[in-house]
Every structure is written in structure tokens, then in C-alpha cells.
Design an enzyme around this catalytic site. Sequence first.
Site, short mmCIF file in Angstrom:
data_model
loop_
_atom_site.label_atom_id
_atom_site.label_comp_id
_atom_site.label_asym_id
_atom_site.label_seq_id
_atom_site.Cartn_x
_atom_site.Cartn_y
_atom_site.Cartn_z
N ARG A 1 1.22 -6.49 -11.89
CA ARG A 1 0.11 -7.13 -12.60
C ARG A 1 0.02 -6.59 -14.02
O ARG A 1 0.57 -5.53 -14.34
CB ARG A 1 -1.18 -6.95 -11.81
CG ARG A 1 -1.23 -7.91 -10.65
CD ARG A 1 -2.41 -7.69 -9.74
NE ARG A 1 -2.22 -6.56 -8.84
CZ ARG A 1 -3.07 -6.19 -7.90
NH1 ARG A 1 -4.18 -6.85 -7.75
NH2 ARG A 1 -2.81 -5.16 -7.11
N THR B 1 -8.92 -7.09 -11.41
CA THR B 1 -9.41 -5.72 -11.34
C THR B 1 -8.24 -4.75 -11.54
O THR B 1 -7.13 -5.03 -11.08
CB THR B 1 -10.09 -5.49 -9.97
OG1 THR B 1 -11.12 -6.46 -9.82
CG2 THR B 1 -10.68 -4.11 -9.86
N ASN C 1 -7.92 -13.02 13.00
CA ASN C 1 -7.93 -11.80 13.84
C ASN C 1 -9.11 -10.89 13.51
O ASN C 1 -9.75 -10.33 14.40
CB ASN C 1 -6.61 -11.05 13.68
CG ASN C 1 -5.47 -11.78 14.39
OD1 ASN C 1 -5.70 -12.41 15.43
ND2 ASN C 1 -4.28 -11.72 13.84
N TYR D 1 -0.90 -17.91 -1.77
CA TYR D 1 -2.03 -16.99 -1.98
C TYR D 1 -3.33 -17.76 -2.18
O TYR D 1 -4.31 -17.54 -1.47
CB TYR D 1 -1.72 -16.12 -3.20
CG TYR D 1 -2.75 -15.05 -3.51
CD1 TYR D 1 -2.81 -13.87 -2.77
CD2 TYR D 1 -3.65 -15.20 -4.57
CE1 TYR D 1 -3.75 -12.88 -3.06
CE2 TYR D 1 -4.59 -14.23 -4.88
CZ TYR D 1 -4.63 -13.06 -4.13
OH TYR D 1 -5.56 -12.09 -4.44
N GLY E 1 0.84 -1.20 0.00
CA GLY E 1 0.00 0.00 0.00
C GLY E 1 0.87 1.25 0.00
O GLY E 1 2.10 1.16 0.13
N LYS F 1 -6.19 -17.96 0.64
CA LYS F 1 -7.53 -17.39 0.42
C LYS F 1 -8.62 -18.45 0.56
O LYS F 1 -9.72 -18.15 1.01
CB LYS F 1 -7.60 -16.75 -0.98
CG LYS F 1 -6.77 -15.47 -1.12
CD LYS F 1 -7.49 -14.30 -0.46
CE LYS F 1 -6.77 -13.00 -0.69
NZ LYS F 1 -7.47 -11.85 -0.12
P1 NAD Z 1 -2.81 -4.32 -2.98
O1 NAD Z 1 -1.56 -5.12 -2.85
O2 NAD Z 1 -2.75 -3.02 -3.71
O3 NAD Z 1 -3.45 -4.03 -1.55
C1 NAD Z 1 -3.28 -4.87 -0.44
C2 NAD Z 1 -3.12 -3.99 0.80
O4 NAD Z 1 -2.97 -4.83 1.95
C3 NAD Z 1 -1.86 -3.11 0.74
O5 NAD Z 1 -2.18 -1.80 1.15
C4 NAD Z 1 -0.91 -3.79 1.72
O6 NAD Z 1 0.03 -2.90 2.26
C5 NAD Z 1 -1.87 -4.36 2.73
N1 NAD Z 1 -1.33 -5.49 3.48
C6 NAD Z 1 -0.66 -6.58 3.01
N2 NAD Z 1 -0.33 -7.39 4.02
C7 NAD Z 1 -0.80 -6.81 5.15
C8 NAD Z 1 -0.75 -7.18 6.53
N3 NAD Z 1 -0.17 -8.30 6.95
N4 NAD Z 1 -1.33 -6.33 7.43
C9 NAD Z 1 -1.92 -5.18 7.03
N5 NAD Z 1 -1.97 -4.79 5.75
C10 NAD Z 1 -1.43 -5.60 4.81
O7 NAD Z 1 -3.89 -5.29 -3.66
P2 NAD Z 1 -5.37 -5.01 -4.16
O8 NAD Z 1 -5.41 -5.33 -5.60
O9 NAD Z 1 -5.84 -3.71 -3.67
O10 NAD Z 1 -6.14 -6.19 -3.41
C11 NAD Z 1 -6.91 -5.97 -2.24
C12 NAD Z 1 -7.58 -7.27 -1.81
O11 NAD Z 1 -8.43 -7.73 -2.88
C13 NAD Z 1 -6.58 -8.39 -1.53
O12 NAD Z 1 -7.04 -9.14 -0.42
C14 NAD Z 1 -6.63 -9.23 -2.78
O13 NAD Z 1 -6.32 -10.58 -2.52
C15 NAD Z 1 -8.07 -9.06 -3.22
N6 NAD Z 1 -8.21 -9.28 -4.67
C16 NAD Z 1 -7.76 -8.37 -5.57
C17 NAD Z 1 -7.88 -8.63 -6.93
C18 NAD Z 1 -7.43 -7.65 -7.99
O14 NAD Z 1 -7.52 -7.97 -9.19
N7 NAD Z 1 -6.97 -6.45 -7.67
C19 NAD Z 1 -8.44 -9.84 -7.36
C20 NAD Z 1 -8.84 -10.76 -6.41
C21 NAD Z 1 -8.75 -10.47 -5.07
N1 UDP Z 2 1.42 -11.15 -17.54
C1 UDP Z 2 2.16 -10.84 -18.67
N2 UDP Z 2 3.03 -9.80 -18.59
C2 UDP Z 2 3.19 -9.04 -17.47
C3 UDP Z 2 2.41 -9.37 -16.32
C4 UDP Z 2 1.55 -10.45 -16.40
O1 UDP Z 2 2.04 -11.49 -19.71
O2 UDP Z 2 4.00 -8.10 -17.48
C5 UDP Z 2 0.43 -12.26 -17.65
C6 UDP Z 2 0.49 -13.30 -16.55
O3 UDP Z 2 1.44 -14.30 -16.84
C7 UDP Z 2 -0.94 -13.82 -16.54
C8 UDP Z 2 -1.77 -12.59 -16.92
O4 UDP Z 2 -0.86 -11.70 -17.57
O5 UDP Z 2 -1.11 -14.80 -17.53
C9 UDP Z 2 -2.40 -11.90 -15.73
O6 UDP Z 2 -1.38 -11.69 -14.77
P1 UDP Z 2 -1.61 -10.87 -13.44
O7 UDP Z 2 -0.35 -10.97 -12.65
O8 UDP Z 2 -2.13 -9.52 -13.76
O9 UDP Z 2 -2.82 -11.62 -12.70
P2 UDP Z 2 -3.15 -13.16 -12.39
O10 UDP Z 2 -2.16 -14.05 -13.05
O11 UDP Z 2 -3.10 -13.27 -10.92
O12 UDP Z 2 -4.50 -13.33 -12.97
#
Ligand code: NAD
Ligand code: UDP
Length: 311
Positions: free
Chosen positions: A185, A174, A98, A144, A37, A148
Site C-alpha cells: 500500500r 489507514t 462462519n 475484495y 499477518g 466486502k
Molecule cells: P492485513 O493484511 O495487515 O491484515 C489482515 C489479516 O487477516 C492478516 O493477519 C492475515 O494473515 C489475516 N487473514 C487473511 N486471510 C485470512 C483467512 N482466510 N483466515 C484467517 N486470517 C486471515 O490488513 P489490515 O490493513 O490490517 O486490514 C484488516 C481489516 O481491515 C481487513 O478486513 C481489511 O479489509 C479492513 N480494512 C483495512 C483498511 C486499511 O486501510 N488498512 C481499509 C479498509 C478496510
Molecule cells: N499507489 C502508488 N504507488 C504505490 C502504491 C500505491 O501510486 O507504490 C497508489 C495507488 O495506485 C492508489 C493509491 O496510491 O491510487 C492508494 O493505493 P493503496 O494500494 O494504498 O490503497 P487503495 O488503492 O486500496 O486505496
Amino acid sequence: MKRILVSGGAGFIGSHLCTRLVNEGHDVICLDNFFTGSKDNIKHLMGNHHFEVVRHDVTYPYSAEVDEIYNLACPASPIHYQHDPIQTAKTSVMGAINMLGLAMRVNAKIMQASTSEVYGDPIVHPQPETYWGNVNPIGFRSCYDEGKRCAETLFMDYHRQNNVRIKIIRIFNTYGPHMLPNDGRVVSNFVVQALQNNDLTIYGSGEQSRSFQYVDDLIEGMIRMMDTDDDFTGPINLGNPNEFSILELAEKVIAMSGSKSKIVFKPLPHDDPKQRQPDITLAKEKLGWAPTIELDEGLRHMIEYFKDYKI
Ligand code: NAD
Ligand code: UDP
């Protein structure tokens, strides 16, 4: 007005959620250890008397009188969650324990940010919530994926055993502003690479697919899910069913940003899922929700954001 705790509130999704909740007049506590973050993501909320930031690691207990908890704390990008896999699993599992313990003590409603990764490398396509998934329990993504999955188990057990009011959402890929340039990502990587006229790095052949959801659509779905009746726990998929290959995404980003970048191919990471598309029938039925922002529009916002950001 409610008192709401957002763990992971300084991250990409968490910062958008905190903004929306503060704008609606709620009192928000953002709990974050700043692993992935950033204070920049929430700087516009600093000084607002409805907003507090607490530096805290969710693997340790935390206490506060709140009405609702959104549990988002967990690194989400493969490069970051694989950096310290033990801490990732602890964050998912101990973080869930927690936050659930807190919800039970103060009688708060609690939402778990789960993921399409619980479906692993899916054999059923698109993925409905009833699909149990195809996950490697001992691979590089397992810290991960299995973390989850275990968190979902804990949520359901706290609900059945202790009557905790829970909501589980499964978020599909997302993207949007507040992703860090080094997030890793695919959407942020490609946009940053294109704006710098660097090569776009496709892992593998680029034939693997993902369905990309713009962050504003997700936040709307999260709020609607939190407001459903207590007897509806989910899990519920939140994602955009429009599916693209990674090669299509790369070509689109280059064209839309007017970049001179070329595409290069790098090795495919371990256990990289081949396809992913949400079945959102349940979200349509229960939340009256469907995404409204398609990839072209979302990418335009993303390109503008990174143009203004000092990369
Ligand atoms: P992100 O990495 O930007 O945000 C995660 C946040 O959690 C960060 O601010 C990080 O500092 C904080 N964090 C990590 N470990 C921590 C800990 N031990 N204690 C307190 N804070 C901690 O990721 P995001 O994309 O914003 O994802 C947010 C949530 O949504 C995550 O749980 C992720 O698994 C879930 N999610 C996101 C996506 C996506 O595509 N973005 C997809 C599926 C699930
Ligand atoms: N990916 C890629 N180039 C990059 C980052 C990711 O080709 O620079 C690919 C990755 O191997 C996966 C897809 O894009 O097949 C989505 O990856 P991301 O890490 O965004 O999310 P996730 O794999 O968790 O869906």
C-alpha cells in the site's frame, strides 16, 4: 473483563486492536492464518496470559465461547488480495458466514471491518454512508470490493433474520506501524522507498487522491462503535477527511525523511479509484469521534518505525 475474538489479529490493524484490548484487561483470542499477518506484530503479547493465538483459516468454522468478535481477517492491500482472488472472496464471504454463525451460537456481538472500497470509484464526494457506490462487479478489485459488499449484506441479514447484534464499520485508508515493508500500500511503500533512497513509484499521474487515517484514531473509533447501543448497527465511516493527492504524499515523504529519492511514474492499476474522502458526520454524532492525528505527525511515527525495522 470480556472474552474477545479478533480474526486477522496478527495483521496491521488487528495487532493494534489486540494490544489495546489486552491492555484494557480483556481476554483476547487472535485467529489468523498468517497470509499477510506476522508473528512479529504480536510478539509483545506472546506469554501474556490474557492473550492466545490460534492458526486458523476463517473460511472454515471455528468455535469458542466469546462475548465479542471483531472480524478483520482478509488481506487488504491490492497486490495481496489480487494474488489469489478466489481465496479473497471466500475469506470475505465464508469468513463472514462462519464468524456470524459463531456469534449467533454464543450470542456474541460482532463487528465487521468493511471498507471504503464498497463505494468503488465514487461519483459522490465526499462519501456518506447513504451512498450505494460505483463498483465494477467483474474487475480485478472485485474479489475484495464485492466480497466486502456481500459480507455487509450477510451481516444485515443475520441481524434482521436471527437478531445477531452487529456493527459495521467502513474503514478508509489507514496506515501506521506494523504494516509490512512489502505490504504494497502507498504509505508503507513510499516510506520504505524513501528510507532506502530508492525511486518512489507513483502509479498513474499521482493526481488521484486518498484520505489517510493514522491507526490509533481508527482503533479508538472501533472500540467506541463496539460499545454503542445494540440498536445502532452502522454502517459507519471511520476515516480522516483530510484528502491528499498521491503526488503530494510522495513529496511530503521525501521531504520529511530527508531522502535523495526521485519520483517515477508507473502504469495505473485497473479500476484505481480517482478520489476518496469520508463524510464522518455520523461518527461525530454517534461516537463523539473524530481523528486527532494528522498526516505529518503520523508520517513521523511511520518513518521512525521503519528506520528501526530491519527492512
Ligand atoms: P492485513 O493484511 O495487515 O491484515 C489482515 C489479516 O487477516 C492478516 O493477519 C492475515 O494473515 C489475516 N487473514 C487473511 N486471510 C485470512 C483467512 N482466510 N483466515 C484467517 N486470517 C486471515 O490488513 P489490515 O490493513 O490490517 O486490514 C484488516 C481489516 O481491515 C481487513 O478486513 C481489511 O479489509 C479492513 N480494512 C483495512 C483498511 C486499511 O486501510 N488498512 C481499509 C479498509 C478496510
Ligand atoms: N499507489 C502508488 N504507488 C504505490 C502504491 C500505491 O501510486 O507504490 C497508489 C495507488 O495506485 C492508489 C493509491 O496510491 O491510487 C492508494 O493505493 P493503496 O494500494 O494504498 O490503497 P487503495 O488503492 O486500496 O486505496
